[in-house]
Write a protein that holds these residues in place. Structure first.
Motif, PDB file in Angstrom:
ATOM      1  N   MET A  68      -5.685  55.751-126.608  1.00  0.00           N
ATOM      2  CA  MET A  68      -4.323  56.206-126.875  1.00  0.00           C
ATOM      3  C   MET A  68      -4.039  57.501-126.118  1.00  0.00           C
ATOM      4  O   MET A  68      -2.953  57.675-125.566  1.00  0.00           O
ATOM      5  N   ALA A  69      -5.024  58.381-126.064  1.00  0.00           N
ATOM      6  CA  ALA A  69      -4.845  59.625-125.310  1.00  0.00           C
ATOM      7  C   ALA A  69      -4.611  59.322-123.830  1.00  0.00           C
ATOM      8  O   ALA A  69      -3.773  59.957-123.177  1.00  0.00           O
ATOM      9  N   ALA A  70      -5.328  58.339-123.291  1.00  0.00           N
ATOM     10  CA  ALA A  70      -5.144  57.951-121.884  1.00  0.00           C
ATOM     11  C   ALA A  70      -3.756  57.344-121.658  1.00  0.00           C
ATOM     12  O   ALA A  70      -3.110  57.624-120.640  1.00  0.00           O
ATOM     13  N   ILE A  71      -3.297  56.527-122.595  1.00  0.00           N
ATOM     14  CA  ILE A  71      -1.968  55.905-122.473  1.00  0.00           C
ATOM     15  C   ILE A  71      -0.881  56.976-122.536  1.00  0.00           C
ATOM     16  O   ILE A  71       0.027  57.009-121.702  1.00  0.00           O
ATOM     17  N   ILE A  72      -0.989  57.866-123.513  1.00  0.00           N
ATOM     18  CA  ILE A  72       0.002  58.944-123.648  1.00  0.00           C
ATOM     19  C   ILE A  72      -0.030  59.841-122.408  1.00  0.00           C
ATOM     20  O   ILE A  72       1.008  60.233-121.887  1.00  0.00           O
ATOM     21  N   GLY A  73      -1.218  60.140-121.902  1.00  0.00           N
ATOM     22  CA  GLY A  73      -1.342  60.963-120.696  1.00  0.00           C
ATOM     23  C   GLY A  73      -0.724  60.299-119.479  1.00  0.00           C
ATOM     24  O   GLY A  73      -0.075  60.962-118.664  1.00  0.00           O
ATOM     25  N   ALA A  74      -0.910  58.985-119.348  1.00  0.00           N
ATOM     26  CA  ALA A  74      -0.319  58.264-118.219  1.00  0.00           C
ATOM     27  C   ALA A  74       1.205  58.327-118.293  1.00  0.00           C
ATOM     28  O   ALA A  74       1.873  58.573-117.288  1.00  0.00           O
ATOM     29  N   LEU A  75       1.753  58.125-119.480  1.00  0.00           N
ATOM     30  CA  LEU A  75       3.213  58.199-119.637  1.00  0.00           C
ATOM     31  C   LEU A  75       3.717  59.618-119.407  1.00  0.00           C
ATOM     32  O   LEU A  75       4.758  59.830-118.783  1.00  0.00           O
ATOM     33  N   ASP A  76       2.962  60.587-119.893  1.00  0.00           N
ATOM     34  CA  ASP A  76       3.340  61.985-119.709  1.00  0.00           C
ATOM     35  C   ASP A  76       3.400  62.350-118.222  1.00  0.00           C
ATOM     36  O   ASP A  76       4.224  63.164-117.811  1.00  0.00           O
ATOM     37  N   SER A  77       2.565  61.708-117.414  1.00  0.00           N
ATOM     38  CA  SER A  77       2.550  62.007-115.980  1.00  0.00           C
ATOM     39  C   SER A  77       3.855  61.615-115.285  1.00  0.00           C
ATOM     40  O   SER A  77       4.137  62.093-114.197  1.00  0.00           O
ATOM     41  N   ILE A  78       4.647  60.755-115.929  1.00  0.00           N
ATOM     42  CA  ILE A  78       5.970  60.414-115.380  1.00  0.00           C
ATOM     43  C   ILE A  78       7.079  60.969-116.274  1.00  0.00           C
ATOM     44  O   ILE A  78       8.218  60.500-116.239  1.00  0.00           O
ATOM     45  N   ALA A  79       6.725  61.977-117.060  1.00  0.00           N
ATOM     46  CA  ALA A  79       7.676  62.693-117.918  1.00  0.00           C
ATOM     47  C   ALA A  79       8.307  61.810-118.992  1.00  0.00           C
ATOM     48  O   ALA A  79       9.466  61.988-119.348  1.00  0.00           O
ATOM     49  N   VAL A  80       7.527  60.856-119.520  1.00  0.00           N
ATOM     50  CA  VAL A  80       7.961  60.051-120.658  1.00  0.00           C
ATOM     51  C   VAL A  80       7.112  60.472-121.842  1.00  0.00           C
ATOM     52  O   VAL A  80       5.899  60.283-121.840  1.00  0.00           O
ATOM     53  N   THR A  81       7.760  61.086-122.842  1.00  0.00           N
ATOM     54  CA  THR A  81       7.026  61.483-124.040  1.00  0.00           C
ATOM     55  C   THR A  81       6.905  60.277-124.955  1.00  0.00           C
ATOM     56  O   THR A  81       7.829  59.469-125.078  1.00  0.00           O
ATOM     57  N   ALA A  82       5.746  60.144-125.571  1.00  0.00           N
ATOM     58  CA  ALA A  82       5.483  58.971-126.401  1.00  0.00           C
ATOM     59  C   ALA A  82       4.762  59.359-127.671  1.00  0.00           C
ATOM     60  O   ALA A  82       4.056  60.362-127.724  1.00  0.00           O
TER      61      ALA A  82
END
Length: 107
Positions: free
Chosen positions: A18-32
């Motif tokens: 989950m941390a990896a998924i959230i980090g990947a989304l965060d890298s494109i400025a999508v908060t999750a």
């Protein structure tokens, strides 16, 4: 406020995933944030499901970045020896599919 919710699937997504998924989304400025999954995906060919919380369509920049995000998430799973998601689905608040993303080069 989060822009997307990630369905938690305890059989597929542990806290590190989950941390990896959230980090990947965060890298494109999508908060999750996370939400419990209504079902458990037991298929070998499983789907990572996100729910878009914003009113209106997904930006073209975000939609264009999703294949690379899926690739990054799949690499995380592969490196740890786990089965990666076969696809990513983005749903709206009414559970309609906004986008289905498969890895680049997949049929």
């Amino acid at each position: 406020m989060a822009e997307a919710r990630i369905e938690e699937d305890p059989g597929r997504i542990d806290p590190d995933d989950m941390a990896a998924i959230i980090g990947a989304l965060d890298s494109i400025a999508v908060t999750a944030e996370t939400e419990p999954s209504p079902t458990t995906d037991t298929a070998q060919d499983w789907t990572l499901t996100l729910h878009w919380l914003q009113n209106g369509p997904v930006s073209s920049d975000t939609e264009a970045a999703l294949p690379q995000i899926l690739t990054r998430i799949r690499e995380h799973y592969t490196l740890k020896g786990a089965t990666p998601p076969a696809r990513l689905e983005l749903h709206d608040s009414d559970h309609h599919i906004l986008a289905t993303v498969t890895p680049p080069g997949a049929p």
